[in-house]
Scaffold this active site. Structure first.
Site, PDB file in Angstrom:
ATOM      1  CD  GLU A 144       3.441 -10.258   2.134  1.00 59.37           C
ATOM      2  OE1 GLU A 144       4.607 -10.622   1.892  1.00 59.37           O
ATOM      3  OE2 GLU A 144       2.569 -10.138   1.256  1.00 59.37           O
ATOM      4  N   GLY A 174      -4.962   7.014   3.218  1.00 58.23           N
ATOM      5  CA  GLY A 174      -4.658   5.629   3.575  1.00 58.23           C
ATOM      6  C   GLY A 174      -5.818   4.977   4.295  1.00 58.23           C
ATOM      7  CD  GLN A 200       3.437   9.422   2.272  1.00 59.16           C
ATOM      8  OE1 GLN A 200       4.131   9.881   3.176  1.00 59.16           O
ATOM      9  NE2 GLN A 200       3.901   8.497   1.434  1.00 59.16           N
ATOM     10  CE  LYS A 216      -2.139  16.629   1.356  1.00 57.29           C
ATOM     11  NZ  LYS A 216      -2.243  17.868   2.151  1.00 57.29           N
ATOM     12  N   GLY A 217      -5.562  11.401   5.247  1.00 61.71           N
ATOM     13  CA  GLY A 217      -6.673  10.483   5.422  1.00 61.71           C
ATOM     14  C   GLY A 217      -6.904   9.530   4.269  1.00 61.71           C
ATOM     15  CB  ILE A 270      -0.980   0.020   1.193  1.00 63.43           C
ATOM     16  CG1 ILE A 270      -1.907   1.246   1.099  1.00 63.43           C
ATOM     17  CG2 ILE A 270      -0.250  -0.016   2.520  1.00 63.43           C
ATOM     18  CD1 ILE A 270      -3.064   1.206   2.076  1.00 63.43           C
ATOM     19  CG  LEU A 271       3.236   4.517  -2.343  1.00 64.26           C
ATOM     20  CD1 LEU A 271       4.066   4.913  -1.128  1.00 64.26           C
ATOM     21  CD2 LEU A 271       4.130   4.314  -3.559  1.00 64.26           C
ATOM     22  CB  VAL A 272      -0.834   7.505   0.423  1.00 63.08           C
ATOM     23  CG1 VAL A 272      -1.313   8.910   0.090  1.00 63.08           C
ATOM     24  CG2 VAL A 272      -2.005   6.627   0.842  1.00 63.08           C
TER      25      VAL A 272
END
Length: 468
Positions: free
Chosen positions: A289, A267, A262, A264-265, A255-257
């Protein structure tokens, strides 16, 4: 008296040969890749060559250069990399004052950068600049083949990372793409460099395996309604496991924003969408994982909020809190674990798709939220956390305490015959630690307890005003 005259030597000795002075060049100590490299995420070609883009920091580049993470053979080296947030192509500007082999060769920078960026690295700057127009619809074209899962109005509060003013009307949408088709594979191949740079310990997924699914968080900007622009804010890669006989399980692997978006909600919003997918498709559960600490914090905040509204969990929490309030647990020699009932664990999994391990993380926070007055019962609560931490860390070792093995006569095999038993005196046969070792172990356990308590308090503050 006159001085004695020195008689000349008929065979004069030859003059000694002069030694050559040998100069040793300085050994090249190298430079760490992190110290000479800057990476910018840019959305317009005008930002290339300037510092107007979003500087991505910190990024650990050392693992891509040599064994010790250093670059050798350059003087005054500076590497500036621009990554387009439109098409995710990249271009590197490399400058240096000179090169020389100081004993460790000259690092092949092109090869090292290609290991990270692959085919997205464009050597020619003009080619890179052209992508801002020729690839302007890269994201829009890619997601057009995907499945739109969830929309959410942004109400104008999403700001572009290079704009001081709030963005105009725009929407968030999450698009699911099943990996295995050409569009999903092509899109992910452009995202691989960001995965390698920004997701700790991650390796690229297999784009030929249809069990992988991409969930893309897209911001659709409506400045030009007839031609909306799609920006990628973040994504997650999820693997769908088969579960006998006809079910499946979802495991979030990456998972990557993107850095400009980042904190800012976003995720938490991705986690919300995945949880809704798990519930609507009735998968067995949703797991993660090897979650990093920050993502685990975001995930737990979201799950605790859901559990606060889940009646079976709240009933069990109230029962546990009542038992906790009954007495001085810190004075007891055997402290109960205060675990949730098995039927509640199963209800949470079936209804909310939260697996047991994650539920137990949330359970301790739910009990903390149920304490009132908090100060009166905090000592007993800390005792519960301490007891759990010790059981997790020392549980396996503690099972061997008191066990003894003795040889017994046997007519079958004298060397392989033995009996194991546990002594009533737990000290017998146990591993003996000296006073310093015991003290160190106690300090380490206490540190883990303190860290967990702080984590619980922080999450409680975020999900409830009661304990602010």
């Amino acid at each position: 008296m006159g001085q004695k005259q020195q008689q000349p030597n008929p065979d004069p000795l030859p003059e000694p040969k002069k030694r050559r002075r040998v100069g040793f060049s300085n050994i090249d100590a190298g430079v760490e890749a992190n110290d000479c490299t800057k990476i910018y995420l840019v959305s317009r070609k005008e930002e290339v060559g300037t510092s107007d883009g979003f500087c991505i920091s910190p990024v650990d580049l050392n693992s891509f250069f040599e064994e010790d993470g250093k670059i050798y053979g350059y003087q005054g080296l500076k590497i500036t990399i621009w990554i387009s947030s439109i098409s995710f192509h990249a271009h590197a500007d490399i400058t240096f004052q000179g090169t020389s082999d100081g004993g460790k060769g000259i690092t092949d920078l092109k090869s090292a950068l290609e290991k990270i960026f692959g085919e997205t690295l464009l050597e020619n700057k003009n080619d890179f600049l052209q992508t801002f127009s020729t690839e302007n619809n890269f994201i829009s074209s890619a997601v057009s083949t995907g499945e739109k899962l969830q929309n959410k109005a942004s109400n104008g509060h999403i700001s572009h990372f290079n704009s001081n003013s709030e963005a105009a009307s725009s929407d968030l949408e999450v698009v699911r793409m099943v990996v295995g088709n050409l569009a999903a594979g092509h899109l992910y191949s452009h995202l691989v460099p960001l995965v390698l740079l920004l997701v700790d310990g991650s390796n690229p997924i297999d784009v030929t395996d249809p069990s992988w699914e991409l969930y893309l968080l897209i911001q659709k900007k409506m400045d030009q309604p007839e031609k909306p622009q799609h920006l990628l804010l973040g994504f997650t890669a999820v693997y769908r496991f088969y579960r006998y006989p006809q079910g499946s399980r979802l495991r979030l692997s990456q998972i990557l924003v993107l850095p400009p978006y980042q904190h800012k909600g976003y995720g938490s919003y991705i986690v919300e969408v995945l949880s809704n997918v798990a519930i609507s498709e009735n998968v067995y559960d949703l797991t993660v994982e090897e979650p990093l600490d920050y993502f685990q914090h975001v995930r737990t905040c979201y799950d605790v909020k859901r559990l606060l509204a889940f009646d079976p969990a709240q009933s069990a929490v109230k029962s546990a809190v009542m038992r906790l309030k009954q007495g001085k647990l810190s004075k007891k020699t055997c402290v109960p674990r205060f675990l949730p009932p098995p039927d509640v664990v199963e209800d949470v999994r079936k209804t909310l798709k939260i697996n047991k391990k994650q539920f137990l993380q949330c359970w301790e926070i739910l009990i903390y939220l149920g304490l009132d007055p908090l100060e009166k019962h905090m000592e007993d609560y800390v005792t519960i956390i301490s007891n759990r931490v010790k059981a997790d860390i020392l549980g396996k070792d503690s099972e061997t305490v008191g066990k003894q093995v003795i040889d017994v006569p046997s007519v079958h095999d004298k060397e392989m015959s033995f009996v194991m038993f546990r002594s009533r005196n737990s000290k017998v046969g146990g591993v003996q630690m000296d006073e310093d070792q015991a003290k160190t172990q106690g300090e380490q356990l206490q540190q883990l307890v303190d860290e967990r308590i702080e984590e619980v308090k922080l999450i409680a503050q975020k999900v409830s005003q009661k304990h602010v």
